[in-house]
Design an enzyme around this catalytic site. Structure first.
Site, PDB file in Angstrom:
ATOM      1  N   PHE A  26       0.844  -1.195   0.000  1.00  0.00           N
ATOM      2  CA  PHE A  26       0.000   0.000   0.000  1.00  0.00           C
ATOM      3  C   PHE A  26       0.887   1.256   0.000  1.00  0.00           C
ATOM      4  CE2 PHE A  26      -2.828   3.131   1.954  1.00  0.00           C
ATOM      5  CZ  PHE A  26      -3.979   2.930   1.219  1.00  0.00           C
ATOM      6  N   ASP A  85       1.999  -5.123   8.566  1.00  0.00           N
ATOM      7  CA  ASP A  85       0.804  -4.284   8.494  1.00  0.00           C
ATOM      8  C   ASP A  85      -0.411  -5.206   8.343  1.00  0.00           C
ATOM      9  OD1 ASP A  85      -1.300  -2.598   7.814  1.00  0.00           O
ATOM     10  OD2 ASP A  85      -0.012  -1.190   6.737  1.00  0.00           O
ATOM     11  N   TYR A 134     -10.718   1.169  10.699  1.00  0.00           N
ATOM     12  CA  TYR A 134     -11.950   1.506   9.965  1.00  0.00           C
ATOM     13  C   TYR A 134     -12.297   0.528   8.863  1.00  0.00           C
ATOM     14  CZ  TYR A 134      -8.447   3.874   7.007  1.00  0.00           C
ATOM     15  OH  TYR A 134      -7.355   4.164   6.243  1.00  0.00           O
ATOM     16  N   LYS A 135     -11.488  -0.517   8.679  1.00  0.00           N
ATOM     17  CA  LYS A 135     -11.782  -1.494   7.627  1.00  0.00           C
ATOM     18  C   LYS A 135     -12.615  -2.622   8.238  1.00  0.00           C
ATOM     19  CE  LYS A 135      -7.899   0.025   4.862  1.00  0.00           C
ATOM     20  NZ  LYS A 135      -6.465  -0.008   4.714  1.00  0.00           N
ATOM     21  N   ARG A 156     -12.454  -4.726  -7.140  1.00  0.00           N
ATOM     22  CA  ARG A 156     -12.145  -5.307  -5.836  1.00  0.00           C
ATOM     23  C   ARG A 156     -13.428  -5.507  -5.030  1.00  0.00           C
ATOM     24  NH1 ARG A 156      -8.290  -2.458  -1.370  1.00  0.00           N
ATOM     25  NH2 ARG A 156     -10.001  -0.985  -1.404  1.00  0.00           N
TER      26      ARG A 156
HETATM   27  C1  PLP Z   1      -5.848   1.172   4.498  1.00  0.00           C
HETATM   28  C2  PLP Z   1      -4.387   1.007   4.669  1.00  0.00           C
HETATM   29  C3  PLP Z   1      -3.636   1.980   5.325  1.00  0.00           C
HETATM   30  C4  PLP Z   1      -4.320   3.251   5.763  1.00  0.00           C
HETATM   31  O1  PLP Z   1      -3.482   4.127   6.400  1.00  0.00           O
HETATM   32  P1  PLP Z   1      -4.114   5.456   7.044  1.00  0.00           P
HETATM   33  O2  PLP Z   1      -3.023   6.002   7.826  1.00  0.00           O
HETATM   34  O3  PLP Z   1      -5.303   5.019   7.833  1.00  0.00           O
HETATM   35  O4  PLP Z   1      -4.572   6.318   5.927  1.00  0.00           O
HETATM   36  C5  PLP Z   1      -2.294   1.751   5.511  1.00  0.00           C
HETATM   37  N1  PLP Z   1      -1.702   0.617   5.074  1.00  0.00           N
HETATM   38  C6  PLP Z   1      -2.399  -0.343   4.427  1.00  0.00           C
HETATM   39  C7  PLP Z   1      -1.713  -1.576   3.971  1.00  0.00           C
HETATM   40  C8  PLP Z   1      -3.756  -0.167   4.201  1.00  0.00           C
HETATM   41  O5  PLP Z   1      -4.444  -1.091   3.558  1.00  0.00           O
END
Ligand code: PLP
Length: 445
Positions: free
Chosen positions: A129, A198, A223-224, A404
């Site tokens: 990401f 992560d 939040y996911k 997705r």
């Molecule tokens: C959604 C996601 C993030 C989100 O990071 P924020 O700091 O909440 O914007 C980070 N890393 C991964 C792998 C994600 O899927």
């Protein structure tokens, strides 16, 4: 062939079906985007209202003690811990995933390089990401280190003696492919490197065993799959063998051993508490708690193991139905079929050149047409070129465009999967996705 009636029968037998009752799902929507923003638990609105009206409005500053605001990051961390194989007092819910990554990657680099200063590389995956790569890039730049990006199959070879940290996202956000955390952690350790995992697409989606894998540091998203609400606080876990070794770089007063002694010097709190920085967002943490409460309720129904079984059944069903019912439209599968390598989402690819007037892949427009029908998934652009429908410049493409679909077993049923695929079939068979309104690009995809 699987029929709609078969799917209904599966829902009728599903022991996890009652969990859907914990959520407010808008009528007419099949929500396949819980991997991006989870849905609203029924308890959240009243809980947030109580925090605002009573705890804040009436009790005011006393609520830090009387409503236990002060230790909310730790309490939520303990509630989350079983979902990720962490122990008691090893997790705090705080800050964002990006900010927490900065803290743990800094600490991991400090520890790895104190033990072995020649180690000057961070290894990660090219399709990680972006924020993870950007944070790592920034830290490496600041410290004169090197960020090495590789493909998944090159990770083992990249683990040379000069690697300080292997930083990976457990489940890939674009493809839904899942790494073998235990094996890669062991490989990193064998090479003398530390690991940062992560769990943004893993926590609440797949069973995770951080301690069992011997991992070093981990972060993840609220939040996911945890349904904490937009911008919910994230979490951070540090193995106890490392937690006391370094200050994290954001050495704010909430990570101090005695914040209310107001001493001019910083004395880090023992353990994970030092990974807090400043005053916590109590309203947001309270909303996150409602998301975590659903997982606590799921414990009695088999917990993460049962959720995982259902998630795999849902994603298997989706793949099978798409292949049976949507053949001949240039769709491919980006997500591994192998259960051991699959997260809780299915990503479909679409060939370049199949978009309107032969430009782009049409994947974006197909997703828009589905959203207009109430089937909410999302689109992720292929890398390497401007890739929106009609804007492809024909340059080299490392990855194809992706449709997705996230399958959250807490509230998605088998008939939902059937209906989603039926909508996809209709959108493709009728060419509905080619309409101009579905080919307009919005800021957030
Ligand atoms: C959604 C996601 C993030 C989100 O990071 P924020 O700091 O909440 O914007 C980070 N890393 C991964 C792998 C994600 O899927």
């Amino acid at each position: 062939m699987t029929t709609q009636q078969d799917c209904r029968a599966l829902d009728a037998q599903d022991p996890l079906a009652p969990l859907r009752g914990h959520f407010n799902l808008p009528p007419g929507v099949i929500y396949l985007d819980g991997n991006s923003l989870g849905v609203l638990p029924k308890a959240t609105a009243a809980r947030v209202a109580d925090v605002v009206v009573r705890e804040w409005g009436q009790d005011l500053i006393r609520s830090w003690n009387t409503a236990s605001w002060f230790d909310l990051p730790q309490r939520l961390g303990n509630q989350l811990a079983p979902l990720i194989g962490a122990g008691r007092d090893e997790v705090v819910c705080t800050d964002s995933t990006s900010v927490n990554l900065y803290k743990v990657l800094s600490a991991a680099l400090n520890i790895a390089r104190e033990d072995s200063p020649v180690r000057r590389r961070v290894v990660s995956e090219r399709s990680n990401f972006p924020t993870d790569l950007y944070i790592a890039e920034g830290l490496c730049k600041e410290r004169g280190l090197e960020l090495v990006l590789v493909e998944p199959e090159e990770i083992n070879v990249a683990l040379t003696q000069d690697v300080a940290v292997l930083m990976l996202t457990h489940v890939n956000y674009r493809t839904g492919a899942m790494h073998d955390m235990a094996a890669l952690t062991a490989a990193a350790h064998a090479a003398g490197a530390l690991t940062v995992w992560d769990l943004a697409h893993s926590a609440g989606a797949v069973p995770v065993d951080l301690n069992g894998a011997g991992a070093d540091f981990s972060i993840g998203c609220g939040y996911k799959y945890l349904n904490g609400g937009p911008g919910a606080p994230a979490f951070v876990w540090v193995h106890p063998r490392h937690a006391d070794r370094f200050w994290q770089p954001l050495s704010g007063w909430w990570g101090h051993a005695a914040p209310f002694q107001f001493t001019p010097d910083y004395q880090p709190a023992p353990g994970i508490q030092r990974y807090l920085c400043g005053t916590q967002p109590i309203i947001s943490l309270s909303a996150l708690q409602c998301g975590l409460d659903v997982f606590t309720a799921a414990e009695a129904l088999g917990g993460m193991a049962a959720l995982r079984d259902k998630s795999l059944a849902l994603t298997d069903l989706f793949i099978r139905l798409v292949e049976e019912r949507c053949a001949g439209h240039g769709l491919g599968l980006a997500t591994p079929r192998d259960h051991a390598r699959r997260g809780s989402q299915v990503c479909l690819t679409r060939e370049e050149g199949l978009g309107v007037r032969g430009q782009g892949s049409g994947a974006y427009a197909i997703v828009q047409a589905l959203i207009a029908r109430g089937v909410i998934g999302d689109y992720r652009a292929g890398s390497g070129a401007a890739s929106h429908a009609g804007k492809g410049d024909g340059g080299p493409r490392l990855h194809k465009d992706i449709l997705r679909f996230g399958f959250t077993p807490l509230y998605i049923g088998y008939e939902d999967v059937w209906n989603a695929v039926e909508h996809l079939r209709q959108v493709l068979d009728t060419g509905e996705w080619q309409r101009p309104e579905f080919n307009q690009i919005h800021a957030v995809t």
